[in-house]
Scaffold this motif. Structure first.
Motif, PDB file in Angstrom:
ATOM      1  N   ALA A  58       0.940  -1.284  -0.034  1.00  0.00           N
ATOM      2  CA  ALA A  58       0.189  -0.060  -0.053  1.00  0.00           C
ATOM      3  C   ALA A  58       0.776   1.153  -0.015  1.00  0.00           C
ATOM      4  CB  ALA A  58      -1.017   0.010   1.259  1.00  0.00           C
ATOM      5  N   GLU A  59       0.371   2.230  -0.609  1.00  0.00           N
ATOM      6  CA  GLU A  59       1.117   3.423  -0.687  1.00  0.00           C
ATOM      7  C   GLU A  59       1.132   4.270   0.803  1.00  0.00           C
ATOM      8  OE1 GLU A  59       1.153   5.938  -4.544  1.00  0.00           O
ATOM      9  OE2 GLU A  59      -0.882   4.949  -4.520  1.00  0.00           O
ATOM     10  N   SER A  60       2.282   4.454   1.117  1.00  0.00           N
ATOM     11  CA  SER A  60       2.261   4.892   2.494  1.00  0.00           C
ATOM     12  C   SER A  60       3.054   6.284   2.513  1.00  0.00           C
ATOM     13  CB  SER A  60       2.964   4.357   3.555  1.00  0.00           C
ATOM     14  OG  SER A  60       4.244   3.940   2.982  1.00  0.00           O
ATOM     15  N   GLY A  61       2.907   7.085   3.819  1.00  0.00           N
ATOM     16  CA  GLY A  61       3.750   8.231   3.640  1.00  0.00           C
ATOM     17  C   GLY A  61       2.743   9.433   3.506  1.00  0.00           C
ATOM     18  N   PRO A  62       3.211  10.643   3.509  1.00  0.00           N
ATOM     19  CA  PRO A  62       2.226  11.717   3.433  1.00  0.00           C
ATOM     20  C   PRO A  62       1.742  12.040   2.179  1.00  0.00           C
ATOM     21  CG  PRO A  62       4.470  12.377   3.323  1.00  0.00           C
ATOM     22  CD  PRO A  62       4.704  11.191   3.650  1.00  0.00           C
ATOM     23  N   CYS A  63       0.637  12.262   2.067  1.00  0.00           N
ATOM     24  CA  CYS A  63      -0.107  12.407   0.664  1.00  0.00           C
ATOM     25  C   CYS A  63      -0.541  13.717   0.425  1.00  0.00           C
ATOM     26  CB  CYS A  63      -1.463  11.510   0.641  1.00  0.00           C
ATOM     27  SG  CYS A  63      -2.451  11.872  -0.863  1.00  0.00           S
ATOM     28  N   GLN A  64      -0.182  14.645  -0.539  1.00  0.00           N
ATOM     29  CA  GLN A  64      -0.379  16.078  -0.603  1.00  0.00           C
ATOM     30  C   GLN A  64      -1.593  15.928  -1.781  1.00  0.00           C
ATOM     31  OE1 GLN A  64       3.724  16.934  -1.449  1.00  0.00           O
ATOM     32  NE2 GLN A  64       3.363  18.690  -0.613  1.00  0.00           N
ATOM     33  N   ILE A  65      -1.376  15.197  -2.616  1.00  0.00           N
ATOM     34  CA  ILE A  65      -2.703  14.971  -3.801  1.00  0.00           C
ATOM     35  C   ILE A  65      -3.042  13.602  -4.092  1.00  0.00           C
ATOM     36  CG2 ILE A  65      -3.363  15.398  -6.165  1.00  0.00           C
ATOM     37  CD1 ILE A  65      -1.465  17.739  -6.132  1.00  0.00           C
ATOM     38  N   GLY A  66      -4.413  13.351  -3.466  1.00  0.00           N
ATOM     39  CA  GLY A  66      -4.933  12.101  -4.049  1.00  0.00           C
ATOM     40  C   GLY A  66      -5.844  12.123  -5.102  1.00  0.00           C
ATOM     41  N   VAL A  67      -5.579  11.309  -6.098  1.00  0.00           N
ATOM     42  CA  VAL A  67      -6.121  11.244  -7.194  1.00  0.00           C
ATOM     43  C   VAL A  67      -7.253  10.199  -7.562  1.00  0.00           C
ATOM     44  CG1 VAL A  67      -5.898  11.257  -9.826  1.00  0.00           C
ATOM     45  CG2 VAL A  67      -4.030  11.935  -8.476  1.00  0.00           C
ATOM     46  N   ILE A  68      -8.508  10.582  -7.873  1.00  0.00           N
ATOM     47  CA  ILE A  68      -9.844   9.718  -8.187  1.00  0.00           C
ATOM     48  C   ILE A  68     -10.093   9.870  -9.508  1.00  0.00           C
ATOM     49  CG2 ILE A  68     -11.955   8.821  -7.283  1.00  0.00           C
ATOM     50  CD1 ILE A  68     -11.067  10.091  -4.521  1.00  0.00           C
ATOM     51  N   SER A  69     -10.016   8.845 -10.314  1.00  0.00           N
ATOM     52  CA  SER A  69     -10.043   8.881 -11.787  1.00  0.00           C
ATOM     53  C   SER A  69     -11.277   7.836 -11.948  1.00  0.00           C
ATOM     54  CB  SER A  69      -8.945   8.721 -12.692  1.00  0.00           C
ATOM     55  OG  SER A  69      -9.516   8.542 -14.052  1.00  0.00           O
ATOM     56  N   ALA A  70     -12.436   8.433 -12.590  1.00  0.00           N
ATOM     57  CA  ALA A  70     -13.552   7.487 -12.808  1.00  0.00           C
ATOM     58  C   ALA A  70     -13.982   7.506 -14.261  1.00  0.00           C
ATOM     59  CB  ALA A  70     -14.742   7.814 -12.031  1.00  0.00           C
ATOM     60  N   ILE A  71     -13.110   7.525 -15.262  1.00  0.00           N
ATOM     61  CA  ILE A  71     -13.455   7.895 -16.264  1.00  0.00           C
ATOM     62  C   ILE A  71     -13.077   6.791 -17.440  1.00  0.00           C
ATOM     63  CG2 ILE A  71     -13.568  10.301 -16.548  1.00  0.00           C
ATOM     64  CD1 ILE A  71     -10.979  10.469 -17.608  1.00  0.00           C
ATOM     65  N   GLY A  72     -12.152   5.821 -16.893  1.00  0.00           N
ATOM     66  CA  GLY A  72     -11.686   4.624 -17.851  1.00  0.00           C
ATOM     67  C   GLY A  72     -12.028   3.357 -17.834  1.00  0.00           C
ATOM     68  N   ASP A  73     -13.438   3.173 -17.360  1.00  0.00           N
ATOM     69  CA  ASP A  73     -13.821   1.984 -17.471  1.00  0.00           C
ATOM     70  C   ASP A  73     -14.806   1.474 -18.521  1.00  0.00           C
ATOM     71  OD1 ASP A  73     -16.032   3.647 -16.889  1.00  0.00           O
ATOM     72  OD2 ASP A  73     -17.212   2.534 -15.513  1.00  0.00           O
ATOM     73  N   ARG A  74     -15.442   2.469 -19.231  1.00  0.00           N
ATOM     74  CA  ARG A  74     -16.318   2.214 -20.418  1.00  0.00           C
ATOM     75  C   ARG A  74     -15.854   3.137 -21.611  1.00  0.00           C
ATOM     76  NH1 ARG A  74     -18.583  -2.750 -19.550  1.00  0.00           N
ATOM     77  NH2 ARG A  74     -20.352  -2.185 -20.866  1.00  0.00           N
ATOM     78  N   PHE A  75     -16.378   2.764 -22.714  1.00  0.00           N
ATOM     79  CA  PHE A  75     -16.199   3.135 -24.169  1.00  0.00           C
ATOM     80  C   PHE A  75     -17.404   3.211 -24.818  1.00  0.00           C
ATOM     81  CE2 PHE A  75     -14.741   4.027 -28.391  1.00  0.00           C
ATOM     82  CZ  PHE A  75     -13.829   5.261 -28.143  1.00  0.00           C
ATOM     83  N   SER A  76     -18.224   4.270 -25.290  1.00  0.00           N
ATOM     84  CA  SER A  76     -19.362   4.429 -26.051  1.00  0.00           C
ATOM     85  C   SER A  76     -19.061   4.525 -27.510  1.00  0.00           C
ATOM     86  CB  SER A  76     -20.055   5.274 -25.650  1.00  0.00           C
ATOM     87  OG  SER A  76     -20.386   5.552 -24.217  1.00  0.00           O
ATOM     88  N   VAL A  77     -19.944   3.576 -28.203  1.00  0.00           N
ATOM     89  CA  VAL A  77     -19.950   3.547 -29.444  1.00  0.00           C
ATOM     90  C   VAL A  77     -21.450   3.985 -29.995  1.00  0.00           C
ATOM     91  CG1 VAL A  77     -19.564   2.151 -31.699  1.00  0.00           C
ATOM     92  CG2 VAL A  77     -18.136   2.035 -29.486  1.00  0.00           C
ATOM     93  N   GLN A  78     -21.598   5.120 -30.857  1.00  0.00           N
ATOM     94  CA  GLN A  78     -22.726   5.656 -31.052  1.00  0.00           C
ATOM     95  C   GLN A  78     -22.954   5.980 -32.727  1.00  0.00           C
ATOM     96  OE1 GLN A  78     -24.421   7.681 -28.179  1.00  0.00           O
ATOM     97  NE2 GLN A  78     -26.113   8.632 -29.057  1.00  0.00           N
ATOM     98  N   HIS A  79     -23.982   5.428 -33.188  1.00  0.00           N
ATOM     99  CA  HIS A  79     -24.277   5.877 -34.594  1.00  0.00           C
ATOM    100  C   HIS A  79     -25.548   6.665 -34.577  1.00  0.00           C
ATOM    101  CE1 HIS A  79     -25.283   4.413 -38.847  1.00  0.00           C
ATOM    102  NE2 HIS A  79     -25.085   5.684 -38.941  1.00  0.00           N
ATOM    103  N   VAL A  80     -25.605   7.862 -35.019  1.00  0.00           N
ATOM    104  CA  VAL A  80     -26.652   8.457 -35.059  1.00  0.00           C
ATOM    105  C   VAL A  80     -27.426   8.673 -36.398  1.00  0.00           C
ATOM    106  CG1 VAL A  80     -27.649  10.991 -34.653  1.00  0.00           C
ATOM    107  CG2 VAL A  80     -25.775  10.188 -33.369  1.00  0.00           C
ATOM    108  N   GLY A  81     -28.439   7.902 -36.549  1.00  0.00           N
ATOM    109  CA  GLY A  81     -29.205   7.694 -37.830  1.00  0.00           C
ATOM    110  C   GLY A  81     -29.873   8.923 -38.283  1.00  0.00           C
ATOM    111  N   LEU A  82     -30.420   8.911 -39.410  1.00  0.00           N
ATOM    112  CA  LEU A  82     -31.460   9.951 -39.896  1.00  0.00           C
ATOM    113  C   LEU A  82     -32.611  10.020 -39.202  1.00  0.00           C
ATOM    114  CD1 LEU A  82     -31.975  12.223 -42.137  1.00  0.00           C
ATOM    115  CD2 LEU A  82     -32.910  10.351 -43.628  1.00  0.00           C
ATOM    116  N   THR A  83     -33.098   8.724 -38.616  1.00  0.00           N
ATOM    117  CA  THR A  83     -34.256   8.780 -37.712  1.00  0.00           C
ATOM    118  C   THR A  83     -33.829   7.951 -36.472  1.00  0.00           C
ATOM    119  OG1 THR A  83     -35.290   6.890 -38.614  1.00  0.00           O
ATOM    120  CG2 THR A  83     -35.746   9.049 -39.842  1.00  0.00           C
TER     121      THR A  83
END
Length: 278
Positions: A58-83
């Motif tokens: 486990a990371e130990s020692g003082p922590c000046q900046i903690g980083v929480i990233s919640a963007i890298g789990d899913r990728f969207s694929v979207q085709h926008v049709g005429l209707t």
């Protein structure tokens, strides 16, 4: 008569002597045969014990900046049709792309000499935030603050830099795309796709969990705006074979590398202002 008697006595004497000198007949072997010796039983070699897994340090020692990233789990694929009947949508898991680790690395690069720690959280922890229960009144800011406080736990960092997905309209249509993804419009040329990365960054005070004021010309505002021709918001791919299955998305080196390249350019441009608090 006397001579005959003497002869008989002599013969009797000789026979008796011969019988006396005959060696005794050896005893017959016992009818009971000795059982064959049992083969020595080989003891099974003791099974090798599996090597004990070393606990992750486990990371130990003082922590000046903690980083929480919640963007890298899913990728969207979207085709926008005429209707609406021409609309297509799918999602794919992309944990193997290392997007959240890339965000942590860019925070470290933007804060040299600062103790930066990646804050881990349980899988699905952000699901209630991204897919909240229907409420008459919902305060998105308060919900995020409560979640970050819970995830931070006892990390005791001075600040927390948090990345969450943002939902944006696709080319002014009634369709939208959230976080990382690729889309194409019905009017787009064949083989043309647009890779996008839409998210927000918030910086929390480590003691009070108040959200710091965003820098001038907020990165969140830039990314949450409608799509434009700026490379800040998108990367156009002209030779994309549009994926049809989640497996094709996950295994696409083109989509992975394009997404990481787009994120890198965004973060290197805007993230330092968040770290410095400008």
């Amino acid at each position: 008569m006397l001579r005959i008697a003497v002869s008989l006595i002599v013969l009797s004497s000789i026979w008796t002597s011969a019988v006396a000198q005959t060696p005794p007949t050896p005893a017959a072997p016992s009818a009971r045969t000795a059982a064959p010796a049992k083969p020595a039983v080989k003891k099974a070699a003791p099974k090798a014990k599996p090597a004990a897994q070393q606990p992750v340090a486990a990371e130990s020692g003082p922590c000046q900046i903690g980083v929480i990233s919640a963007i890298g789990d899913r990728f969207s694929v979207q085709h926008v049709g005429l209707t609406m009947f021409g609309n297509e949508y799918l999602e794919a898991p992309i944990e193997t792309w290392g997007i959240d680790d890339l965000f942590v690395a860019k925070v470290r690069a933007a804060a040299p000499g600062t103790a930066v720690r990646k804050i881990a959280y349980a899988s699905g922890a952000f699901k209630p935030y991204y897919q909240p229960e229907a409420k008459l009144f919902r305060n998105d800011r308060n919900d995020l603050t409560a979640l970050v406080r819970q995830i931070a736990g006892t990390a005791n960092c001075e600040r927390y830099v948090v990345a969450t997905k943002a939902r944006v309209s696709v080319d002014g249509t009634n369709q939208s795309i959230e976080g990382l993804g690729v889309y194409k419009n019905w009017a787009s040329p064949s083989g043309r796709g647009v890779v996008v990365a839409h998210y927000r960054i918030n910086v929390f005070d480590g003691r009070t969990f108040d959200i710091h004021r965003s820098p001038t010309r907020s990165f969140g505002d830039v990314l949450a705006s409608s799509f434009s021709n700026k490379n800040d918001n998108m990367q156009i791919l002209n030779n994309l074979e549009f994926p049809k299955t989640p497996e094709q998305v996950t295994n696409s080196a083109l989509l992975r590398d394009s997404t990481r390249s787009l994120l890198t350019a965004q973060l290197e441009k805007y993230l330092p202002a968040y770290i410095k608090g400008e």
